[in-house]
Scaffold this active site. Structure first.
Site, PDB file in Angstrom:
ATOM      1  N   LEU A  54      53.459  -7.469   1.739  1.00  0.00           N
ATOM      2  CA  LEU A  54      52.920  -6.697   0.614  1.00  0.00           C
ATOM      3  C   LEU A  54      53.794  -6.813  -0.625  1.00  0.00           C
ATOM      4  CD1 LEU A  54      51.859  -3.402   2.448  1.00  0.00           C
ATOM      5  CD2 LEU A  54      50.373  -5.269   1.713  1.00  0.00           C
ATOM      6  N   GLY A  68      61.539  -5.800  -2.262  1.00  0.00           N
ATOM      7  CA  GLY A  68      62.522  -5.141  -3.114  1.00  0.00           C
ATOM      8  C   GLY A  68      63.902  -5.599  -2.690  1.00  0.00           C
ATOM      9  N   ALA A  69      64.917  -5.045  -3.326  1.00  0.00           N
ATOM     10  CA  ALA A  69      66.282  -5.468  -3.008  1.00  0.00           C
ATOM     11  C   ALA A  69      66.682  -5.071  -1.594  1.00  0.00           C
ATOM     12  CB  ALA A  69      67.248  -4.862  -4.015  1.00  0.00           C
ATOM     13  N   LYS A 121      61.882  -6.519   2.701  1.00  0.00           N
ATOM     14  CA  LYS A 121      60.468  -6.764   2.448  1.00  0.00           C
ATOM     15  C   LYS A 121      59.612  -5.628   2.996  1.00  0.00           C
ATOM     16  CE  LYS A 121      60.862 -11.805   2.379  1.00  0.00           C
ATOM     17  NZ  LYS A 121      60.396 -13.086   2.964  1.00  0.00           N
ATOM     18  N   VAL A 122      58.396  -5.511   2.425  1.00  0.00           N
ATOM     19  CA  VAL A 122      57.396  -4.564   2.914  1.00  0.00           C
ATOM     20  C   VAL A 122      56.211  -5.368   3.425  1.00  0.00           C
ATOM     21  CG1 VAL A 122      55.837  -2.687   2.315  1.00  0.00           C
ATOM     22  CG2 VAL A 122      58.122  -2.754   1.332  1.00  0.00           C
ATOM     23  N   LYS A 146      58.772  -1.124   6.198  1.00  0.00           N
ATOM     24  CA  LYS A 146      59.828  -1.489   5.254  1.00  0.00           C
ATOM     25  C   LYS A 146      61.032  -1.949   6.054  1.00  0.00           C
ATOM     26  CE  LYS A 146      62.305   1.535   2.799  1.00  0.00           C
ATOM     27  NZ  LYS A 146      62.678   2.530   1.762  1.00  0.00           N
ATOM     28  N   ASP A 149      61.463  10.840 -10.604  1.00  0.00           N
ATOM     29  CA  ASP A 149      60.808   9.611 -11.073  1.00  0.00           C
ATOM     30  C   ASP A 149      59.312   9.681 -10.814  1.00  0.00           C
ATOM     31  OD1 ASP A 149      60.487   7.147 -12.195  1.00  0.00           O
ATOM     32  OD2 ASP A 149      61.324   6.006 -10.537  1.00  0.00           O
TER      33      ASP A 149
END
EC number: 2.7.10.1
Length: 821
Positions: free
Chosen positions: A543, A546-547, A550-551, A571, A675
């Site tokens: 999908l 990110g750092a 993977k997802v 994740k 956020d």
């Protein structure tokens, strides 16, 4: 053993609560009139026998009548009159219903003290006449009068006018009895010499000088002959009026400048209704500088001031007695204007010791002028130790810079203010040495920082021991922060001690002084993280990345008893260090405690081998921002093939109230999101929206974040002033962000302040400007946004109230969920 312990515990608490509740109802029943029943907020009298003959009143020292919000009276044939003082004690009354009773007369001032009254129902009574004077001061939503034997006369013509001009009572079939005792529809009623009045002023605008006097004249007309009165609002100036039949005058003497911009109205009123004409009062007066303070430092240096005057005064600054020519480095900014009052500042861009000195502000218009002076000190001269040499002149008033350009610091040889050339040379050498030393220290510090960053790589979760709970960055499923009462050493520097991975680099985040570490004792005692077997997880496709890792979209077997397998999002943890593993388990414990229908569900972890895996609920339609854009008016530009259906207003309200519900839950758990944005919400089947992301948003939405000091990433377009200026994050700062999320929803995913740069956004927010109302946004929702964007945190709307208001708006506008296909 003592029997005393048996009188403690939850069971006894519930028993005592029940006793108090019963006692309260018993006490309320004792205070009720005969044939009525009472609670703490309601009175109802529906028993016809023996019935009541007067409006119900509570016994003294019983229930507080101010708490009564509803009174229901039915089948009371002997109740005929409401007197002036019958209802005055019920100041909180909202709903009054008297139906199928004998009500014949209502006193003019019966509802004078019931300003909260919104709904009145006098259906099927014996009213033959009813004056508008009863209700003119009320903001009624409903006035129901059907089934009353009104007499056809001028006294009830106001009801016909009301039907023609307002929504209520236009759905009612009202009749009156004519001279032949026949029912005549009120809509067809014609009464000669019975019409609305008129009021006319000589001029719509009035300009006068402060201290002078003026007379305003008004003429009224109509049949029946109207009464004339003046509505002067909160006029400060001394005034008196004279009226005679159809003419009236208002004399205002020694007019105050405080009355400039106010509206004065002449009102004509008769049985049928009222009319008014208004004049706007403009007062001209000489300027005064009411406020001038020492400079303050924010994103720029600012010498704040407030000036009053009308017409608008011209402003001129002087620096050390000479005219200051403004430039791009130093200029006047007006932040807030209030008709005759101007709040602003002299803004200086990176001033140095060359800008120290006396600043004089002069305000001038055709009626006079005013001036005030302030001394400003921005920094000391380089190379001078003021502690060891306190007598050294700190400010040199000779023209080292030209006032037309504060940035020009070129010295002219004939303008050096010292007569001793040797002293001047020594000072120059000292300055050179100081610069070399400072440069060496800075270079050494940078080298040390680079080495520390190299050696101190943190885990993918951006957490260090108990000080962090759930990272503010993209490396966790949701950037939530827990408020607790532990101890921590706050860092106020730009590069705090914690570092998280964003993209492919370590980026220090600012440690927030308001929140402290959570201890194990504060976790729920029954916290149990579900462990999932690796063979039960079958990866389908990637999908994103990110750092942290993977997802993937995956199928998970044996996760739910009712289903053999379900789709999930997993994740992976790329970094397998000991610290990363500790942080991984800690985050899993905290995510397990967050259970709500509008928070993305955390199923558990898989720790059999590497990589470590977190398993989350899969949301089919991805993040909300992309979803909004794909279902907006511009979707045709992005769609391949047939564009999706555009979101309706009711569907947007449905989305908004779900996010608000999730935020209510987080606030109840003492979590601050920090956020909140549509990019960090996910959309599932049937327009189900949940708060949560998988740490990829900052790579995809990099323009939504602002780099501070080259490292820290802040979502400044969603942040309130106190978070931008002081890094202060609270539930109230989340409320501000929720207001911006509402704006995103009703603009179909536009970026807030999309027309401005990040620096311009910071300036706008800190100066008190807010986003404009989106074209598709109802006024009620925009007022809700404005309630979220109050400058002072304690004046912002409560998160629970926001959710309730959005719920009510959503219920009033049914949602059709076929948009997702």
């Amino acid at each position: 053993m003592s029997p005393w312990p048996r009188w403690h515990g939850p069971a006894m608490a519930r028993l005592w609560g029940l006793c108090l509740l019963v006692l309260g109802f018993w006490r309320a029943s004792l205070a009720c009139p005969m044939s009525c029943k009472c609670s703490t907020t309601r009175i109802w009298c529906t028993e016809p026998s023996p019935g009541i003959v007067a409006f119900p009143r509570l016994e003294p020292n019983s229930i507080d009548p101010e708490n009564i919000t509803e009174i229901l009276i039915a089948n009371q044939k002997r109740l005929e009159i409401i007197n002036e003082d019958d209802v005055e004690a019920y100041v909180g009354l909202k709903n009054l219903t008297i139906v199928d009773s004998g009500l014949k007369f209502v006193a003019y001032k019966a509802f004078l003290k019931n300003g909260n009254l919104r709904h009145i129902n006098f259906t099927r009574n014996k009213l033959t006449s009813l004056s508008r004077r009863h209700f003119r001061h009320l903001d009624l939503s409903d006035l129901i009068l059907t089934g009353n034997p009104f007499t056809c006369s001028c006294d009830i013509m106001w009801l016909k006018t009301l039907q023609e001009t307002k929504s209520s009572p236009d759905t009612q079939d009202l009749y009156c009895l004519n001279e032949s005792s026949k029912n005549t529809p009120l809509a067809n009623l014609q009464i000669p010499n019975c019409g609305l009045p008129s009021a006319r002023l000589a001029a719509p605008n009035l300009t006068v000088e402060e201290g002078k006097s003026v007379t305003i004249s008004c003429s009224v007309g109509g049949d029946p002959l109207p009464t004339l009165y003046w509505d002067v609002g909160n006029l400060v100036s001394k005034h008196m009026n004279e009226t005679s039949h159809t003419q009236g005058s208002l004399r205002i003497t020694n007019i105050s400048s405080d009355d400039s911009g106010k509206q004065i109205s002449c009102v004509a009123e008769n049985l049928v209704g009222e009319d008014q004409d208004s004049v706007n009062l403009t007062v001209h007066f000489a300027p005064t500088i009411t406020f001038l303070e020492s400079p303050t430092s924010d994103h720029h240096w600012c010498i704040p001031f407030t000036v009053r005057g009308n017409p608008k005064p011209a402003l001129q600054w002087f620096y050390n007695g000479a005219i200051l020519n403004e430039s791009k480095y130093i200029c006047t900014k007006i932040h807030v204007t209030n008709h005759t009052e101007y709040h602003g500042c002299l803004q200086l861009d990176n001033p140095t010791h060359m800008n120290n000195g006396d600043y004089t502000l002069m305000a001038k218009n055709e009626y006079g002028k005013d001036e005030r002076q302030i001394s400003a000190h921005f920094m000391g001269r380089p190379g001078v130790d003021y502690e060891t040499n306190p007598n050294y002149p700190e400010v040199l008033y000779e023209d080292w810079t030209t006032p037309t350009d504060i940035g020009d610091t070129t010295n002219k040889s004939n303008e050096i203010p010292s007569t001793d050339v040797a002293d001047q040379t020594n000072r120059e050498h000292l300055s050179v040495y100081a610069v070399v030393v400072i440069a060496s220290v800075v270079g050494f510090c940078l080298l040390v920082m680079l080495l520390l960053l190299k050696l101190a790589r943190h885990s993918k979760f951006g957490m260090k021991g108990p000080a962090s709970v759930i990272s503010n960055d993209d490396d966790s499923a949701s950037p939530l922060h827990h408020i607790s009462n532990g101890s921590n050493t706050p860092s106020s520097s730009e590069g705090g001690p914690d570092a998280v991975i964003i993209g492919m680099t370590k980026i220090p985040v600012i440690e927030n002084p308001q929140y402290f570490g959570i201890t194990n004792s504060q976790l729920k005692p029954d916290t149990f993280v579900q462990h999932i077997k690796r063979h039960n997880i079958v990866l389908k496709r990637e999908l994103g990345e990110g750092a942290f890792g993977k997802v993937f979209l995956a199928e998970c077997y044996n996760l739910c008893p009712e289903q053999d397998k379900i789709l999930v999002a997993v994740k992976t943890l790329k970094d397998a260090s000991d610290n990363a593993r500790k942080d991984f388990h800690r985050e899993a414990e905290l995510l397990t405690n967050l259970q709500h229908e509008h928070i993305v569900k955390f199923y558990g972890v898989c720790v059999e081998g590497d990589p470590l895996i977190m398993v989350f609920e899969y949301m089919k339609h991805g993040d909300l921002n992309k979803f909004l854009r794909a279902h907006g008016p511009d979707a045709v530009l992005m769609a391949e093939g047939n564009p999706p259906t555009e979101l309706t207003q009711s569907q947007m309200l449905h989305i908004a109230q779900q996010i608000a519900a999730g935020m209510v839950y987080l606030a109840s758990q003492h979590f601050v999101h920090r956020d909140l944005a549509t990019r960090n919400c996910l959309v599932g089947e049937n327009l189900l929206v949940k708060i949560g992301d998988f740490g990829m948003s900052r790579d995809v939405y990099s323009t939504d974040y602002y780099r501070v000091g080259g490292h820290t990433m802040l979502p400044i377009r969603w942040m309130p002033p106190e978070s931008i200026m002081y890094r202060k994050f609270t539930t109230e700062s989340d409320v501000w962000s929720l207001g911006v999320v509402l704006w995103e929803i009703f603009t179909y995913g536009k970026q807030p302040w999309y027309q401005l740069s990040n620096n311009e956004v910071i300036e706008c927010i800190t100066q008190g400007r807010v986003l404009q109302r989106p074209r598709t946004c109802p006024q009620e929702v925009y007022e809700l946004m404005l309630g979220c964007w109050q400058r002072e945190p304690h004046t912002r709307k409560n998160i629970k109230n926001i959710h309730t208001l959005l719920q009510n708006l959503a219920k009033a506008s049914p949602v059709y969920l076929d948009i997702l296909g």
